[in-house]
Design a protein around this motif. Sequence first.
Motif, mmCIF file in Angstrom:
data_model
loop_
_atom_site.group_PDB
_atom_site.id
_atom_site.type_symbol
_atom_site.label_atom_id
_atom_site.label_comp_id
_atom_site.label_asym_id
_atom_site.label_seq_id
_atom_site.Cartn_x
_atom_site.Cartn_y
_atom_site.Cartn_z
ATOM 1 N N SER A 142 0.827 -1.199 0.000
ATOM 2 C CA SER A 142 0.000 0.000 0.000
ATOM 3 C C SER A 142 0.869 1.258 0.000
ATOM 4 O O SER A 142 2.070 1.194 0.254
ATOM 5 N N LYS A 143 0.250 2.401 -0.298
ATOM 6 C CA LYS A 143 0.923 3.674 -0.068
ATOM 7 C C LYS A 143 1.395 3.696 1.398
ATOM 8 O O LYS A 143 0.651 3.241 2.253
ATOM 9 N N PRO A 144 2.602 4.120 1.703
ATOM 10 C CA PRO A 144 3.505 4.973 0.926
ATOM 11 C C PRO A 144 4.401 4.250 -0.069
ATOM 12 O O PRO A 144 5.283 4.889 -0.649
ATOM 13 N N PHE A 145 4.224 2.936 -0.268
ATOM 14 C CA PHE A 145 4.960 2.270 -1.339
ATOM 15 C C PHE A 145 4.387 2.726 -2.688
ATOM 16 O O PHE A 145 3.199 3.053 -2.793
ATOM 17 N N PRO A 146 5.185 2.729 -3.746
ATOM 18 C CA PRO A 146 4.764 3.318 -5.029
ATOM 19 C C PRO A 146 3.953 2.398 -5.923
ATOM 20 O O PRO A 146 3.553 2.802 -7.028
ATOM 21 N N ASP A 147 3.649 1.188 -5.473
ATOM 22 C CA ASP A 147 3.114 0.146 -6.346
ATOM 23 C C ASP A 147 1.866 0.568 -7.132
ATOM 24 O O ASP A 147 1.746 0.255 -8.320
ATOM 25 N N ILE A 148 0.947 1.265 -6.486
ATOM 26 C CA ILE A 148 -0.321 1.602 -7.154
ATOM 27 C C ILE A 148 -0.099 2.555 -8.319
ATOM 28 O O ILE A 148 -0.727 2.439 -9.373
ATOM 29 N N PHE A 149 0.834 3.485 -8.160
ATOM 30 C CA PHE A 149 1.122 4.436 -9.238
ATOM 31 C C PHE A 149 1.932 3.778 -10.352
ATOM 32 O O PHE A 149 1.729 4.057 -11.532
ATOM 33 N N LEU A 150 2.843 2.898 -9.983
ATOM 34 C CA LEU A 150 3.610 2.173 -10.987
ATOM 35 C C LEU A 150 2.709 1.222 -11.785
ATOM 36 O O LEU A 150 2.968 0.966 -12.965
ATOM 37 N N LYS A 151 1.651 0.724 -11.139
ATOM 38 C CA LYS A 151 0.680 -0.124 -11.837
ATOM 39 C C LYS A 151 -0.014 0.667 -12.944
ATOM 40 O O LYS A 151 -0.218 0.158 -14.050
ATOM 41 N N VAL A 152 -0.362 1.912 -12.658
ATOM 42 C CA VAL A 152 -0.996 2.753 -13.683
ATOM 43 C C VAL A 152 -0.034 2.978 -14.843
ATOM 44 O O VAL A 152 -0.417 2.865 -16.021
ATOM 45 N N ALA A 153 1.224 3.292 -14.544
ATOM 46 C CA ALA A 153 2.227 3.486 -15.590
ATOM 47 C C ALA A 153 2.381 2.224 -16.441
ATOM 48 O O ALA A 153 2.512 2.291 -17.672
ATOM 49 N N GLU A 154 2.331 1.079 -15.771
ATOM 50 C CA GLU A 154 2.442 -0.207 -16.477
ATOM 51 C C GLU A 154 1.254 -0.415 -17.417
ATOM 52 O O GLU A 154 1.409 -0.900 -18.539
ATOM 53 N N LEU A 155 0.067 -0.041 -16.968
ATOM 54 C CA LEU A 155 -1.133 -0.198 -17.797
ATOM 55 C C LEU A 155 -1.050 0.660 -19.057
ATOM 56 O O LEU A 155 -1.529 0.262 -20.121
ATOM 57 N N TYR A 156 -0.453 1.826 -18.957
ATOM 58 C CA TYR A 156 -0.248 2.684 -20.124
ATOM 59 C C TYR A 156 0.996 2.288 -20.932
ATOM 60 O O TYR A 156 1.192 2.786 -22.035
#
Length: 219
Positions: A142-156
């Motif tokens: 979970s936040k504060p780890f960056p995983d959720i934002f990196l997942k969005v970048a991966e999807l794009y």
Amino acid sequence: MIRDHFIFDMDGVLIDSEPAHQQIFKKVFEELNLDFSVAYHHTLVGMAAVPMWEKIRSDFHIQTDARELMNFHKEFMYVSIKELDIQLVPGALELLQRLEDMQLKMSLASSSAEKLIHHFVDKFNIGSKFDFIVSGESLTRSKPFPDIFLKVAELYNLQPDRFLVIEDSNNGVRAAKSAQMQCVGYNNPNSGQQDLSLADEVISSFLQLDNSKIKQLIS
């Protein structure tokens, strides 16, 4: 580098739901015979359910499994949230429209459960604004780890430096910066005294993000 993709947090950024979450937490803590404080609740803002309950379990020395605690909280929340008057953050809908008119891409990345995210997205009819909607429920960290934002970048299939994140919590800002993304911290008073100092820009109103400011941020 043009940052033409925006990632929005939901609670406290698009939906002014933190006071409601606080009320629900207080009731859940009372049911579990735990001492509730507003200051402690503010440390949990931005965290996904399982890591949050792991933290609570550790802090209060609870023997019950974190997922069992999480499920109790979820069921309590799903019943309660429909009875509370939760509205969009002032100016949020107008900001989404400005970004859409400027042909900028948008996604939603929230630590909330997928069911809750879609409840609000459907309630306010904003789902069509977003290319992707990602719930922290689907990720291990979970936040504060960056995983959720990196997942969005991966999807794009894009590098993180193409993104600008809008967050209202310390945990969220830290996650965005750990993902190597630009971040605008939205100082929502209903989210508590959140430390947004790591953000590249801090605002107190979405009126501050007019077209000229947006062009400055993305360039």
